[in-house]
Design a protein around this motif. Structure first.
Motif, PDB file in Angstrom:
ATOM      1  N   ARG A   1       0.831  -1.196   0.000  1.00  0.00           N
ATOM      2  CA  ARG A   1       0.000   0.000   0.000  1.00  0.00           C
ATOM      3  C   ARG A   1       0.875   1.259   0.000  1.00  0.00           C
TER       4      ARG A   1
ATOM      5  N   GLU B   1       2.271   1.975  -3.497  1.00  0.00           N
ATOM      6  CA  GLU B   1       1.316   2.707  -4.341  1.00  0.00           C
ATOM      7  C   GLU B   1       1.175   4.152  -3.894  1.00  0.00           C
TER       8      GLU B   1
ATOM      9  N   LYS C   1      -4.127  -1.053  -6.860  1.00  0.00           N
ATOM     10  CA  LYS C   1      -5.041  -1.851  -6.045  1.00  0.00           C
ATOM     11  C   LYS C   1      -5.666  -1.005  -4.938  1.00  0.00           C
ATOM     12  N   TYR C   2      -4.885  -0.068  -4.393  1.00  0.00           N
ATOM     13  CA  TYR C   2      -5.328   0.707  -3.236  1.00  0.00           C
ATOM     14  C   TYR C   2      -5.725   2.138  -3.591  1.00  0.00           C
TER      15      TYR C   2
ATOM     16  N   ASN D   1      -6.532   5.054  -6.884  1.00  0.00           N
ATOM     17  CA  ASN D   1      -6.799   5.349  -8.291  1.00  0.00           C
ATOM     18  C   ASN D   1      -7.052   6.846  -8.440  1.00  0.00           C
TER      19      ASN D   1
END
Length: 339
Positions: free
Chosen positions: A111, A114, A138-139, A141
């Motif tokens: 996380r 990202e 994944k975490y 956008n």
């Protein structure tokens, strides 16, 4: 090795005077803890009321904040300080994220990876005047940036990012994606040499980067006083603080490095019962000697250099400089480090 200091006040009204005093004393940077206060607000005051000294968060907790919020604050502080601001980020531990921040705890290293990548993407978008924003993970956008919400450009878009790390994966992440690592105050030369540096190098090698492009900083347990009585008194306070850190399972690796891993379990059990005073008794004099360095104003510079040479690029003392207390001694000490 640069000598920095921590921000000694939690009262925002006192920050300008504290910052000016630290700059006059000759410190290279002021680090702002996020302990009882917001980590960013003092940086704006430091930037406004000083000309030379750097300032950074040590550390702002990442996950309760959207990367977009963090990016906006860091961007403004970089512009205001004319490039003197360092964005220091940390993950914190599960209990604090869930119970103090009421935020979902997810795999911290992926996380945070990202988080860092999205920050860079946002900074790039703004440096190009609001060019298309596109980050999919994944975490996180991010795909929308309109002119109205695009901040004004400035000449300092490459905001340096440091992250705090104790364990191998996050240390490698720092070497791969960041400009620096906040090594935890609870450290030893053996832990730094045998654990931190090799993992930093792995991260740097993965990114094709050099050690000269990377800083390792710590607000270390350096105990300084005018005489042995002052040193002894501070040493006991530090013993208590080390017992608190060592009770957290995340920091067990620092004890394991010296074969003291069993102490972590005993401290964790005492912490769960709220036996805070009794915890300090688990930290022996031998352990205190390993995890701290102590001396007078006359000899502490040599001791710190001997202990951390080649291991740290920046050091601040855990108990920071306070304006009006031994100002001349601190100024001489800062000059020995920062010239």
């Amino acid at each position: 090795m640069k000598l920095d200091t921590g921000l000694s006040t939690r009262n925002l009204r006192d920050v300008p005077a504290a910052a000016r005093a630290a700059e006059t004393a000759g410190f290279d940077a002021i680090w702002i803890p996020e302990a009882g206060n917001d980590g960013f607000l003092p940086a704006a005051l430091i930037a406004e009321h000083t000309k030379r000294i750097k300032m950074g968060t040590s550390v702002a907790i990442a996950f309760p904040r959207s990367p977009m919020i963090t990016a906006a604050t860091a961007w403004d502080l970089a512009g205001l300080s004319e490039g003197r601001f360092i964005l220091g980020l940390g993950t914190q531990v599960k209990g604090h994220i869930e119970r103090r921040y009421s935020t979902k705890w997810e795999a911290p290293v992926p996380r945070l990876r990202e988080y860092l990548q999205s920050l860079r993407t946002i900074f790039k978008c703004w440096s190009e005047g609001g060019a298309k924003l596109s980050f999919q993970g994944k975490y996180y956008n991010f795909s929308l940036m309109t002119p109205f919400f695009t901040p004004a450009r400035h000449n300092f878009p490459n905001v340096p990012i440091h992250i705090a790390g104790v364990n191998e994966h996050i240390i490698r992440l720092a070497g791969e994606l960041c400009e620096g690592l906040h090594a935890h105050p609870f450290n030893s030369p053996k832990y730094l040499r045998e654990y931190v540096l090799p993992n930093v190098e792995k991260g740097l090698n993965k990114a094709g980067r050099s050690r000269k492009d990377f800083e390792i900083q710590s607000t270390a347990f350096v105990i300084v006083g005018r005489n042995q009585d002052e040193i002894k008194k501070t040493r006991e306070a530090v013993r208590q603080q080390i017992s608190f850190y060592a009770s957290t399972r995340t920091y067990k690796i620092v004890l394991d490095t010296h074969g003291w891993g069993d102490v972590a379990q005993r401290l964790n059990e005492k912490a769960a019962k709220g036996e805070w005073v009794a915890m300090a008794k688990e930290i022996t004099d031998e352990m205190l000697d390993v995890y701290t360095v102590a001396g007078t104003f006359d000899d502490i510079a040599d001791k710190v250099r001997e202990r951390y040479d080649g291991l740290l690029d920046r050091v601040a003392f855990y108990i920071p400089y306070r304006a009006g207390t031994d100002d001349a001694e601190w100024a001489k000490l800062a000059k020995r480090f920062n010239g």
